[in-house]
Write an enzyme that holds these catalytic residues in place. Structure first.
Site, mmCIF file in Angstrom:
data_model
loop_
_atom_site.group_PDB
_atom_site.id
_atom_site.type_symbol
_atom_site.label_atom_id
_atom_site.label_comp_id
_atom_site.label_asym_id
_atom_site.label_seq_id
_atom_site.Cartn_x
_atom_site.Cartn_y
_atom_site.Cartn_z
ATOM 1 N N GLU A 116 -6.164 -10.661 11.139
ATOM 2 C CA GLU A 116 -6.693 -10.486 9.861
ATOM 3 C C GLU A 116 -7.616 -11.469 9.663
ATOM 4 O O GLU A 116 -7.454 -12.219 8.477
ATOM 5 C CB GLU A 116 -5.789 -10.267 9.023
ATOM 6 C CG GLU A 116 -4.657 -9.139 9.035
ATOM 7 C CD GLU A 116 -3.652 -9.025 8.037
ATOM 8 O OE1 GLU A 116 -3.620 -9.952 7.186
ATOM 9 O OE2 GLU A 116 -2.892 -7.926 7.806
ATOM 10 N N ASN A 142 -6.270 -8.505 15.986
ATOM 11 C CA ASN A 142 -5.724 -7.521 15.081
ATOM 12 C C ASN A 142 -6.150 -7.348 13.616
ATOM 13 O O ASN A 142 -6.298 -8.703 13.276
ATOM 14 C CB ASN A 142 -4.221 -7.460 15.014
ATOM 15 C CG ASN A 142 -3.195 -6.339 14.661
ATOM 16 O OD1 ASN A 142 -3.395 -5.197 15.033
ATOM 17 N ND2 ASN A 142 -2.554 -6.749 13.753
ATOM 18 N N HIS A 175 -2.800 1.074 8.688
ATOM 19 C CA HIS A 175 -1.785 1.195 7.298
ATOM 20 C C HIS A 175 -2.702 2.405 6.515
ATOM 21 O O HIS A 175 -3.521 2.067 5.696
ATOM 22 C CB HIS A 175 -1.762 -0.006 6.596
ATOM 23 C CG HIS A 175 -0.903 -1.007 7.287
ATOM 24 N ND1 HIS A 175 0.416 -0.942 7.487
ATOM 25 C CD2 HIS A 175 -1.268 -2.191 8.113
ATOM 26 C CE1 HIS A 175 1.036 -1.730 8.360
ATOM 27 N NE2 HIS A 175 -0.149 -2.555 8.501
ATOM 28 N N GLU A 181 0.165 -0.887 13.790
ATOM 29 C CA GLU A 181 0.935 -0.808 12.449
ATOM 30 C C GLU A 181 0.916 0.260 11.575
ATOM 31 O O GLU A 181 0.988 0.409 10.253
ATOM 32 C CB GLU A 181 0.611 -2.151 11.766
ATOM 33 C CG GLU A 181 0.450 -3.511 12.436
ATOM 34 C CD GLU A 181 0.334 -4.740 11.571
ATOM 35 O OE1 GLU A 181 0.388 -4.407 10.285
ATOM 36 O OE2 GLU A 181 -0.010 -5.560 12.207
ATOM 37 N N ASP A 223 1.421 3.355 9.419
ATOM 38 C CA ASP A 223 2.219 4.058 8.406
ATOM 39 C C ASP A 223 1.460 5.048 7.728
ATOM 40 O O ASP A 223 0.383 4.801 7.452
ATOM 41 C CB ASP A 223 3.284 3.189 7.415
ATOM 42 C CG ASP A 223 2.323 1.628 7.090
ATOM 43 O OD1 ASP A 223 1.218 1.652 6.830
ATOM 44 O OD2 ASP A 223 3.107 0.693 7.140
#
Ligand code: XIL
Length: 381
Positions: A181, A224, A261, A291, A293
């Protein structure tokens, strides 16, 4: 093979029977026996490797598609045998949810706390699961002492941290999110302004990759980030430019992690995600969905409709990964819905109203319809 096929049939039957129940009563559980949740898995308790009879179709389906399928866990969750059994049966990649972040692993200068991460690594090794390390250099969940350092001290701290952590896990953690990030949200397409590492200049990123590579030359090294999944965003273009520059400069970067996400309220079309993966692949980089979701709190409709939509979204995203040779893995950010960071008041509001039911398994450890979507995509349907 015979046994494996039997497991697949049992799983398919479970999903056929359970999915409607799950749709109408999340968390109520399903009484149909299936291999992934069978309590008879003594090997999961003892830490021994899972027998072939425990290899359930999710992991199997991923292997057949030449992909890995992962989950993220907090180490304390391994104290629950249901977790151990479900993870060993269904996943071949594991990411520590918090255990390898700087604040946890080096809470005081030079004093490393490896036990929680080691617990996950031991479980993974016992069950033939690949470990993804997360994460070495990140502005968030940073130990407070790091923020007060002078540039020279910060540089020395970064060198010691990357060498210390990657060195400890050499040969045990085979992929690292080296830098996490680093880019700003919004239209700038530049490094975020609130990272303490910026005082080292933008090549702190290059150096972090080089240090990690020196500490474990066999580890795959990733950049990432979130909201870089589709084409056409300044942030995604900034990360692409970074990756291109790193490759051209010979920096040992292996791939890019797209966090995924998903925010169903405003999310890039899946074709755009696939084309974005292809442009990173064109640099010679691997892509991993790191990651994922799919929170459905803001999707209109009944719970049945929300979960059906979740299944479709997950299917389409995993299908994009399957369509791109260099997209090597899909990791979901947690195991059962209740575990998800998005089911907390602090983080859930990022995605609107709770509950979000963002993960693959419900609170009774049963697969939700989304699992069918993922499996269909892995099977090329
Ligand atoms: C989250 C964890 O899931 C939470 O338990 C923690 O409180 C905050 O961090 N991007 C990342 C992950 O790279 O490390 C974050 O994990 C979620 C967003």
């Amino acid at each position: 093979m015979k046994h494996t096929r039997g497991s697949r049939e049992a799983w398919a039957q479970l999903l056929r029977v359970c999915a409607p129940l799950l749709i109408s009563a999340l968390g109520a559980g399903c009484i149909v026996h299936h291999p992934a949740a069978a309590p008879a898995a003594t090997s999961a308790t003892s830490g021994a490797g899972a027998s072939s009879s425990q290899v359930a179709p999710l992991r199997e389906a991923a292997t057949a598609a030449h992909r890995r399928v992962g989950t993220a866990l907090m180490s304390a969750r391994l104290d629950d045998q249901r977790v151990r059994t479900l993870v060993a049966a269904n996943f071949d990649s594991l990411t520590p949810e918090n255990e390898m972040k700087w604040e946890t692993i080096e809470p005081r200068p030079g004093q490393f706390v490896f036990a929680p991460g080691d617990k996950l690594v031991a479980f993974a090794a016992a069950n033939n699961i690949r470990m993804r390390g997360h994460t070495l250099v990140w502005h968030s969940q940073l130990a407070p002492w790091v923020k007060g350092l002078s540039p020279d001290e910060l540089h020395a701290a970064m060198v010691r941290h990357v060498r210390g952590v990657v060195g400890h896990y050499k040969g045990k953690v085979s992929a690292w999110d080296v830098v996490n990030e680093a880019y700003a949200d919004g239209p700038s397409g530049q490094l975020r302004s609130d990272s303490p590492f910026n005082v080292l200049g933008p090549t702190y990123i290059d150096e972090a990759f080089k240090l990690a590579h020196e500490a474990d030359p066999d580890a795959q090294l990733f950049y990432n980030d979130y909201e870089i999944e589709g084409e056409g965003s300044a942030k995604g273009d900034g990360v692409f430019a970074l990756c291109k520059r790193l490759k051209e400069a010979g920096v040992p970067i292996s791939g890019v992690g797209l966090q995924m996400h998903v925010d169903p309220r405003h999310w890039p079309p899946v074709d755009s995600i696939r084309r974005n993966m292809e442009r990173f692949a064109g640099l010679g980089l691997l892509i991993e969905i790191t990651e994922m979701d799919v929170p459905v709190g803001e999707i209109p409709g009944t719970i049945d409709e929300k979960l059906a939509q979740q299944r479709t979204i997950a299917h389409d995203i995993v299908a994009a990964c399957v369509a791109v040779d260099k997209c090597a893995a899909v990791t979901f950010w947690g195991l059962i819905d209740r575990d998800s960071w998005l089911e907390t008041a602090q983080w859930g509001k990022l995605r609107g109203r709770l509950p979000h039911y963002p993960l693959l398994f419900n609170n009774a450890y049963q697969p939700k319809p989304i699992v069918l979507g993922v499996m269909d995509a892995l099977a090329g349907h």
